[in-house]
Scaffold this motif. Structure first.
Motif, mmCIF file in Angstrom:
data_model
loop_
_atom_site.group_PDB
_atom_site.id
_atom_site.type_symbol
_atom_site.label_atom_id
_atom_site.label_comp_id
_atom_site.label_asym_id
_atom_site.label_seq_id
_atom_site.Cartn_x
_atom_site.Cartn_y
_atom_site.Cartn_z
ATOM 1 N N ALA A 32 17.121 -37.700 26.447
ATOM 2 C CA ALA A 32 18.455 -38.198 26.771
ATOM 3 C C ALA A 32 19.339 -37.920 25.665
ATOM 4 N N ARG A 33 20.390 -37.434 25.913
ATOM 5 C CA ARG A 33 21.264 -37.216 24.761
ATOM 6 C C ARG A 33 22.571 -37.848 25.057
ATOM 7 N N TRP A 34 22.968 -38.640 23.973
ATOM 8 C CA TRP A 34 24.373 -39.291 24.148
ATOM 9 C C TRP A 34 25.242 -38.845 23.146
ATOM 10 N N VAL A 35 26.251 -37.859 23.770
ATOM 11 C CA VAL A 35 27.314 -36.946 22.930
ATOM 12 C C VAL A 35 28.562 -37.553 23.055
ATOM 13 N N PRO A 36 29.473 -37.484 21.897
ATOM 14 C CA PRO A 36 30.622 -37.914 22.116
ATOM 15 C C PRO A 36 31.529 -37.049 22.924
ATOM 16 N N ASP A 37 32.480 -37.629 23.852
ATOM 17 C CA ASP A 37 33.303 -36.979 24.628
ATOM 18 C C ASP A 37 34.838 -37.752 24.249
ATOM 19 N N ARG A 38 35.871 -37.342 25.174
ATOM 20 C CA ARG A 38 37.125 -37.912 24.786
ATOM 21 C C ARG A 38 37.285 -39.443 24.616
ATOM 22 N N ASP A 39 36.622 -40.166 25.683
ATOM 23 C CA ASP A 39 36.830 -41.532 25.935
ATOM 24 C C ASP A 39 35.547 -42.351 25.459
ATOM 25 N N GLY A 40 34.605 -41.699 25.060
ATOM 26 C CA GLY A 40 33.325 -42.442 24.815
ATOM 27 C C GLY A 40 32.137 -41.532 24.631
ATOM 28 N N LEU A 41 30.920 -41.596 25.325
ATOM 29 C CA LEU A 41 29.973 -40.827 25.364
ATOM 30 C C LEU A 41 29.327 -40.206 26.566
ATOM 31 N N LEU A 42 28.978 -39.029 26.507
ATOM 32 C CA LEU A 42 28.360 -38.278 27.770
ATOM 33 C C LEU A 42 26.915 -38.556 27.772
ATOM 34 N N GLN A 43 26.291 -38.963 28.687
ATOM 35 C CA GLN A 43 24.734 -39.093 28.601
ATOM 36 C C GLN A 43 24.286 -37.818 29.375
ATOM 37 N N ILE A 44 23.442 -36.937 28.857
ATOM 38 C CA ILE A 44 22.748 -35.989 29.791
ATOM 39 C C ILE A 44 21.311 -36.267 29.290
ATOM 40 N N ALA A 54 4.552 -31.725 44.770
ATOM 41 C CA ALA A 54 5.504 -30.798 44.531
ATOM 42 C C ALA A 54 5.100 -29.984 43.381
ATOM 43 N N PRO A 55 5.512 -28.807 43.217
ATOM 44 C CA PRO A 55 5.541 -28.102 41.832
ATOM 45 C C PRO A 55 6.523 -28.703 40.962
ATOM 46 N N PRO A 56 6.207 -28.643 39.645
ATOM 47 C CA PRO A 56 7.012 -29.390 38.713
ATOM 48 C C PRO A 56 8.528 -28.657 38.737
ATOM 49 N N MET A 57 9.516 -29.472 38.442
ATOM 50 C CA MET A 57 10.778 -28.862 38.443
ATOM 51 C C MET A 57 11.666 -29.461 37.339
ATOM 52 N N GLN A 58 12.564 -28.738 36.744
ATOM 53 C CA GLN A 58 13.803 -29.197 36.043
ATOM 54 C C GLN A 58 14.665 -30.222 36.614
ATOM 55 N N ALA A 59 15.008 -31.145 35.888
ATOM 56 C CA ALA A 59 15.742 -32.348 36.417
ATOM 57 C C ALA A 59 16.694 -32.356 35.393
ATOM 58 N N GLU A 60 17.926 -32.832 35.789
ATOM 59 C CA GLU A 60 19.419 -33.194 35.054
ATOM 60 C C GLU A 60 20.177 -34.284 35.612
ATOM 61 N N ARG A 61 20.476 -35.177 34.955
ATOM 62 C CA ARG A 61 21.498 -36.119 35.345
ATOM 63 C C ARG A 61 22.399 -36.501 34.128
ATOM 64 N N ARG A 62 23.719 -36.750 34.439
ATOM 65 C CA ARG A 62 24.824 -36.802 33.427
ATOM 66 C C ARG A 62 25.806 -38.318 34.066
ATOM 67 N N TYR A 63 25.853 -39.104 32.933
ATOM 68 C CA TYR A 63 26.757 -40.328 33.118
ATOM 69 C C TYR A 63 27.574 -40.369 32.124
ATOM 70 N N LEU A 64 28.715 -40.966 32.240
ATOM 71 C CA LEU A 64 29.833 -41.451 31.349
ATOM 72 C C LEU A 64 29.476 -42.700 30.878
ATOM 73 N N TRP A 65 29.620 -43.280 29.499
ATOM 74 C CA TRP A 65 29.189 -44.605 28.910
ATOM 75 C C TRP A 65 30.876 -44.796 28.379
#
Length: 134
Positions: A32-44, A54-65
């Motif tokens: 999980a990466r919290w990187v600066p964006d214009r108004d705070g942090l973007l969590q990736i 099920a076969p393993p799969m790549q997963a991704e989520r994004r949130y704004l903090w």
């Protein structure tokens, strides 16, 4: 209390998913990466998800903090509100009709910390436990 400055950077992520209704378990290992964006942090969050047979799969989520009036405010990537992290209580709720999501943050062992989501509703019955460490 958790702060944006304390979150910024890269964290190891281990997530366990217990889907009681479907009688399936899952495990995600990634980061999980919290990187600066214009108004705070973007969590990736990215990782490899093993879910049931099920076969393993790549997963991704994004949130704004964001810094809010009474703690941190977490939104979905599109800006829709998700929940608030209030400094007086480590718990928050999110209602996504018809399901309810309740989170509890455990911060006592900082910089190791965790979140535990309890998801209930007519079609959901799950516990999602995530551990973060530097």
């Amino acid at each position: 209390m958790i702060s944006l400055a304390a979150l910024e950077g890269v964290w190891r992520l281990e997530r366990q998913i217990e889907d009681r209704r479907a009688k399936l378990t899952g495990h995600l290992t990634g980061e999980a990466r919290w990187v600066p964006d214009r108004d705070g942090l973007l969590q990736i969050e990215t990782g490899l998800l093993h879910y049931g047979d099920a076969p393993p799969m790549q997963a991704e989520r994004r949130y704004l903090w964001r810094d809010g009036t009474h703690g941190l405010e977490v939104s979905f990537e599109d800006g829709c509100p998700f929940h608030k992290v209030d400094p007086t209580t480590p718990e928050a709720d999110h209602f996504c009709a018809p399901d309810s999501y309740r989170v509890r943050y455990e911060l006592a062992d900082w910089p190791r910390w965790s979140s535990r989501w309890r998801v209930t509703g007519p079609h959901k019955d799950a516990v999602i436990f995530s551990r973060y460490s530097r």
